[in-house]
Scaffold this motif. Structure first.
Motif, short mmCIF file in Angstrom:
data_model
loop_
_atom_site.label_atom_id
_atom_site.label_comp_id
_atom_site.label_asym_id
_atom_site.label_seq_id
_atom_site.Cartn_x
_atom_site.Cartn_y
_atom_site.Cartn_z
N ALA A 48 49.43 40.01 48.52
CA ALA A 48 48.56 40.83 47.85
C ALA A 48 49.50 40.71 46.27
CB ALA A 48 50.02 41.99 47.04
N ASN A 49 50.01 39.38 45.73
CA ASN A 49 50.12 38.40 44.68
C ASN A 49 49.15 37.29 44.80
OD1 ASN A 49 52.18 40.67 43.80
ND2 ASN A 49 53.49 39.31 45.32
N THR A 50 48.33 37.19 45.33
CA THR A 50 47.00 35.64 45.81
C THR A 50 45.95 36.78 45.78
OG1 THR A 50 47.69 35.46 48.17
CG2 THR A 50 49.13 34.36 46.63
N LEU A 51 44.76 35.76 45.49
CA LEU A 51 43.87 36.05 45.41
C LEU A 51 43.19 34.87 46.34
CD1 LEU A 51 41.87 36.90 41.95
CD2 LEU A 51 42.05 38.63 44.17
N ASP A 599 43.19 31.98 36.97
CA ASP A 599 43.88 32.52 37.39
C ASP A 599 44.77 33.26 36.45
OD1 ASP A 599 41.46 32.65 39.87
OD2 ASP A 599 43.31 31.59 40.92
N PHE A 600 45.22 34.98 36.77
CA PHE A 600 46.35 34.80 35.85
C PHE A 600 47.10 36.77 36.14
CE2 PHE A 600 42.58 36.10 33.75
CZ PHE A 600 42.94 37.68 33.53
N SER A 601 47.87 36.79 36.07
CA SER A 601 48.91 38.12 36.16
C SER A 601 48.77 38.90 34.86
CB SER A 601 49.67 37.75 37.35
OG SER A 601 49.61 37.10 38.11
N VAL A 602 48.67 39.79 35.66
CA VAL A 602 48.50 40.92 34.25
C VAL A 602 49.94 42.17 34.95
CG1 VAL A 602 48.11 43.34 33.22
CG2 VAL A 602 46.65 40.81 33.52
N ALA A 603 50.96 42.27 34.79
CA ALA A 603 52.00 43.54 35.12
C ALA A 603 52.14 42.97 37.26
CB ALA A 603 51.92 44.81 35.03
N ASP A 604 52.00 42.07 37.12
CA ASP A 604 52.11 41.17 38.67
C ASP A 604 51.38 41.34 39.48
OD1 ASP A 604 54.55 39.94 38.22
OD2 ASP A 604 55.70 42.06 38.64
N ILE A 605 49.86 41.89 38.36
CA ILE A 605 49.05 42.21 39.15
C ILE A 605 48.24 41.45 39.19
CG2 ILE A 605 46.47 43.55 39.51
CD1 ILE A 605 48.27 45.85 38.33
N PRO A 606 47.06 39.57 40.14
CA PRO A 606 46.86 38.85 40.02
C PRO A 606 45.01 39.53 40.12
CG PRO A 606 46.87 39.75 42.71
CD PRO A 606 47.71 40.28 41.67
N VAL A 607 44.75 38.16 38.52
CA VAL A 607 43.06 38.96 38.79
C VAL A 607 42.81 37.21 38.51
CG1 VAL A 607 42.08 39.36 35.72
CG2 VAL A 607 44.32 40.45 36.52
N ARG A 608 41.75 37.19 38.79
CA ARG A 608 40.58 35.92 38.58
C ARG A 608 39.62 36.76 38.03
NH1 ARG A 608 39.39 32.99 43.72
NH2 ARG A 608 41.39 32.37 43.53
N LEU A 609 39.71 35.08 36.81
CA LEU A 609 38.13 35.82 36.07
C LEU A 609 37.15 34.42 35.79
CD1 LEU A 609 36.38 37.61 33.41
CD2 LEU A 609 38.25 36.81 32.25
N LEU A 660 34.12 38.82 38.66
CA LEU A 660 35.87 39.32 38.38
C LEU A 660 36.21 40.03 39.82
CD1 LEU A 660 38.98 40.35 36.33
CD2 LEU A 660 37.11 42.46 35.96
N SER A 661 37.89 39.85 40.01
CA SER A 661 38.75 40.04 40.88
C SER A 661 40.30 40.45 40.34
CB SER A 661 38.32 39.29 42.09
OG SER A 661 37.65 38.71 42.84
N VAL A 662 40.39 41.48 41.29
CA VAL A 662 41.82 42.72 40.60
C VAL A 662 42.34 42.77 41.92
CG1 VAL A 662 43.08 43.85 39.59
CG2 VAL A 662 41.36 42.90 38.58
N ARG A 663 43.78 42.33 42.51
CA ARG A 663 44.44 43.06 43.88
C ARG A 663 45.05 43.74 43.50
NH1 ARG A 663 44.56 38.88 48.78
NH2 ARG A 663 42.43 39.82 49.04
N LEU A 668 44.39 46.22 48.77
CA LEU A 668 43.42 46.15 48.28
C LEU A 668 42.98 45.31 47.19
CD1 LEU A 668 40.74 48.56 46.68
CD2 LEU A 668 43.29 48.97 44.95
N GLU A 669 41.69 44.99 46.85
CA GLU A 669 41.20 44.42 45.81
C GLU A 669 39.51 44.78 45.40
OE1 GLU A 669 39.43 40.22 46.25
OE2 GLU A 669 40.54 40.33 47.66
N LEU A 670 40.00 44.34 43.76
CA LEU A 670 38.60 44.97 43.31
C LEU A 670 37.81 44.01 42.78
CD1 LEU A 670 39.87 48.13 41.65
CD2 LEU A 670 39.73 48.71 43.61
N SER A 671 36.84 44.38 43.16
CA SER A 671 35.47 42.68 42.19
C SER A 671 34.28 43.20 41.27
CB SER A 671 36.19 41.54 43.17
OG SER A 671 34.96 42.20 44.31
#
Length: 848
Positions: A48-51, A599-609, A660-663, A668-671
């Motif tokens: 859950a913490n990686t993309l 790649d970065f994290s927001v409140a431990d949520i991995p984000v790729r932009l 954009l990708s977010v887990r 659950l993965e949203l992109s």
């Protein structure tokens, strides 16, 4: 089989043999390869913490997609499966700045357009599709590349955006689609899948991977697709007529026939042989055959002026005793149009017995030899054959206006083009390509270099001809076009930290390519009276290049900027009816691009932009249109009817692309992605020749009077088209994706649900008309919703059960327009996207 310039081919093949000997000799040591393999499968991560990390080959070597300083989107084989992507036509809206269109021809053309760069009818493509690193063979008339069935059993699909002017086999102005087939592995494994769905859909797919020993592995796969069409021929009776006129005379029509069906079989064999730790040879071959009932075109526009549509209606459907017989009264053509609009897009009636028959086979061999710990030799050899015949009703109606079909050699044909009564194919071509390259790593892996040669030779392998049925008269164009491309290229990227420690992470990339393209074309047209026989040949050279800088701001963030020069060859127009329209010039494009990948994290949520801004400046972009030349009424229409390819002046395409990708939670993965494109011409003028039917042309400077050929000294007039919209360049595109995987527990398996919504803005389909002159060329915006639910490891067994629906809202939308209303033809036909499709598949997995 004859091939031109045998010295180059011999040199390349000799180099392959010598390098193989050198590699075998070098293999006496046991040091492992210092260069990663050329392709690799995406690494699917469930943490859950990686993309996911996806491996791509944009620089002709394996790299993480987030480390590559270029605009690239990669789609894993799992995503292809879950989103039901099986052809290029399933990609629009899912890849930033990418469209797929039939380009005003048949549905199977599948012309890929990236950043407004695509293909003009009869010209080379601007986006090349590659299979196993070999450019796919292109049809002689329509722009289909390869055949169906290349989108299964893949490691990944990669889409490179922007001109590929240095590293890839063929120069392109728009980008490249890289299809990487799954290579044989060291595990015994495979699967068999069956699918059923609406429109009597029946699909079967299977793969078996067998490691023979620790040096040899074999992979065999197949796919079989049968599906009924969704457009029905209702016959001329539905339009109030008892017959249609065909090339074989009057007919009752083709009521009950279904169009837009699918029927194809493909089989693929991959063999990977590793005789030593330093030598690897990958052989992949496939054969595909396809036969369907053609495209369900329907007439969508007709003007009321003096044109061939109205004249054809009066001549062929009005009784000779009627006082309006032989006139340009629009009553019949307009009545046919009104009835078609009442029937809707899923019913039509044609006067051509349509079909599309295609056979393609391909052999690719990729040899890899580690010459030293830092030098790798690769040779990519490809040989392909394509045969195609089709019948195509361009006007989409019962009017005997314009159609294409296979034909026989007719009397009067010069003997060099074949004998009377001999059969032909619309496409009967072979393509041979060879690409040896040396890859090297130096300065403690801070300098990467690729140097290579490329050779491609496309030859006719039999008689090729295009039969026509224009204005109730059969015709024939026999053609033979040979093309060759030779190139030498080099590209390096250097981390400047190799020389100055403070500059570590700042990388300079530079590449250059010199290309020599040549063509030799000739044709004979039985239905052309002004220029029945024509020939042209030319050799051209072009220098393309790339230069860029990228910098790693942090461990997971890079920024980059680059400038790339691209080029697309000119060629011979086998259906040109004007002397100056028999050839067309190359086009050149310069692309300025900046971007970031992070790649970065927001409140431990991995984000790729990932974000890209680009500015493409094009010079001489190729555009096409129907073309007619007055022939003094030597036939019923008084015209030699063909097509022309123009070179427009300068144009600019600017845009922004975001991915954009977010887990946010486990499973659950949203992109999503968004693309904005602003494309316009800076200067576009064309010459309009005298025309006996078209009297006025709408231009950016207002209505322009077209001279009549009956007037003494009539000459072409210049039309200003600089304001017309760029074709197939929607201003906005976006897509949203959601994927959720839920573990059922207690050895029940897991559920994977996916939802995808893609939206494409309004787009224009014509090359040389204003929206007022060709109103049907404006294609309305549309959005498509696709859903799927898969039960994986069903009841703890190696079974996956999947339900899916595409175009869930049953959206009706157009994907192409024939753009003939603004010409002497006076009418246009449309192709519509697929309706709602749904079905169920069951996959059984076996082995490791």
């Amino acid at each position: 089989m004859r091939r031109g310039n045998p010295w180059l081919l011999g040199m390349l093949l000799s180099g392959t043999a010598l390098s193989l000997v050198a590699g075998v000799a070098a293999a006496q040591t046991t040091a492992p390869s210092a260069v990663p393999p050329s392709t690799a499968a995406p690494a699917n991560t469930t943490d859950a913490n990686t993309l996911n990390d996806i491996i791509v080959t944009a620089n002709r070597r394996a790299e993480r997609i987030q480390d590559v300083p270029t605009a690239i989107t990669a789609v894993s084989t799992d995503t292809l499966h879950e989103q039901n992507i099986s052809t290029p036509q399933d990609l629009p809206g899912k890849i930033p700045s990418l469209m797929v269109t039939s380009n005003g021809t048949t549905r199977n053309a599948e012309t890929v357009v990236i950043r407004g760069q695509g293909q003009s009818y009869l010209a080379p493509v601007g986006v090349v599709n590659y299979f196993a690193e070999v450019p796919l063979i292109q049809g002689a008339i329509i722009s289909n590349q390869g055949g169906p069935g290349t989108f299964f059993d893949l490691e990944s699909l990669q889409v490179l955006r922007g001109p590929q002017g240095t590293l890839f086999g063929k120069n392109t102005t728009g980008g490249a689609l890289l299809l990487g087939p799954a290579k044989p592995t060291d595990k015994f494994e495979g699967y068999f899948q069956a699918q059923v769905g609406n429109y009597n859909d029946r699909e079967y797919e299977g793969v078996i991977n067998v490691p023979v020993d620790d040096k040899l592995a074999v992979r065999l796969s197949f796919r079989k697709v049968d599906r009924d069409g969704y457009t029905k021929d209702v016959g001329p009776q539905a339009f109030g007529y008892g017959y249609v006129l065909t090339p074989n005379g009057p007919s009752n029509g083709f009521a009950g026939k279904d169009y837009d069906d699918r029927h194809y079989d493909t089989v693929r064999l991959g063999v990977n042989w590793t005789p030593t730790e330093r030598v690897e040879n990958y052989l992949v071959a496939y054969y595909t055959q396809s036969h369907d009932n053609g495209t369900g075109l329907s007439i969508s526009d007709a003007n009321t002026g003096a044109n061939l549509s109205n004249l054809a209606g009066n001549l062929f459907y009005r009784q000779p005793t009627d006082p309006l017989y032989g006139s340009n009264d629009p009553t019949i053509a307009q009545g046919i149009l009104a009835r078609q609009r009442a029937l809707g897009p899923r019913e039509t009636a044609l006067n051509t017995n349509e079909f599309d028959d295609l056979k393609v086979w391909s052999l690719t061999d990729i040899l890899k030899v580690d010459l030293t710990d830092t030098l790798l030799f690769r040779n990519i050899f490809g040989y392909q054959r394509m045969k195609q015949g089709y019948a195509w009703d361009l006007d989409g109606s019962i009017l005997p206006l314009t159609a294409q079909n296979p034909t026989l050699v007719v009397a009067g044909t010069p003997g060099s083009f074949g004998q009377v009564g001999q059969g032909t194919n619309i496409t009967n071509l072979s393509q041979l390509s060879v690409e040896p390259q040396i890859q090297g790593k130096f300065l403690a892996d801070k300098l990467n270099t690729v140097v290579g040669l490329f050779y491609s030779d496309v030859q006719p392998e039999g008689l090729q001809a295009l039969g026509s049925f224009n204005f109730g008269e059969p015709g024939m164009v026999l053609y033979s076009v040979k093309t060759q491309s030779k190139a030498v290229y080099a590209q390096s990227d250097l981390d400047l930290g190799a020389y100055v420690g403070a500059l570590d992470g700042l990388k300079l990339t530079a590449g250059v390519r010199e290309t020599w393209d040549s063509y030799d074309g000739r044709r004979y047209a039985s239905s052309y009276f002004n220029i029945p026989e024509a020939q042209a040949s030319k050799t051209a050279a072009a220098t393309t290049w790339t230069v860029g800088l990228d910098y790693r701001l942090a461990a997971n963030t890079i920024v980059y900027g680059k400038v790339t020069r691209g080029y697309k060859a000119g060629g011979f127009n086998m259906v040109g009816v004007q002397q100056d329209g028999l050839t067309y010039a190359p086009e050149h494009v310069t692309n300025y691009e900046v971007g970031t990948k992070t790649d970065f994290s927001v409140a431990d949520i991995p984000v790729r932009l990932n974000a890209t801004l680009y500015d493409m400046e094009d010079d001489g972009i190729q555009r096409n249109s129907a073309d007619n030349a007055f022939n003094g009424f030597q036939n019923a229409s008084g015209l030699d009817q063909g097509a022309r390819i123009f070179n427009a002046g300068a144009s600019t395409v600017r845009g922004v692309e975001l991915e954009l990708s977010v887990r946010p939670a486990k499973g659950l993965e949203l992109s999503g992605s968004y693309a904005y494109m602003d494309a316009h011409y800076n200067n576009f003028h064309i010459d309009i020749p005298p025309d006996p039917l078209v009297t006025m042309k709408d231009t950016c400077s207002g209505p322009l009077a077209v001279p009549s050929p009956y007037l003494p000294g009539a000459k072409a007039v210049s039309a200003n088209l600089s304001c017309i919209p760029f074709p197939f360049a929607p201003r906005h595109q976006f897509n949203l994706n959601a994927r959720y995987q839920y573990d059922l527990g207690r050895s029940l398996g897991s559920l994977v649900g996916t939802a995808n919504f893609s939206w494409v803005d309004q787009q224009f389909a014509s090359s040389i008309s204003t929206p007022a002159g060709e109103p049907g060329a404006t294609l309305a915006p549309y959005g498509l919703l696709n859903l799927s639910l898969e039960w994986q490891d069903l009841l703890n067994r190696p079974l996956d059960l999947r339900l899916f629906v595409t175009n869930a809202t049953d959206k009706v939308y157009r994907i192409s327009n024939s753009n003939l209303t603004d010409t002497a033809f006076g009418s246009s036909a449309s192709i519509y996207g697929e309706p709602r499709m749904y079905g169920l598949s069951l996959r059984y997995r076996f082995g490791d």
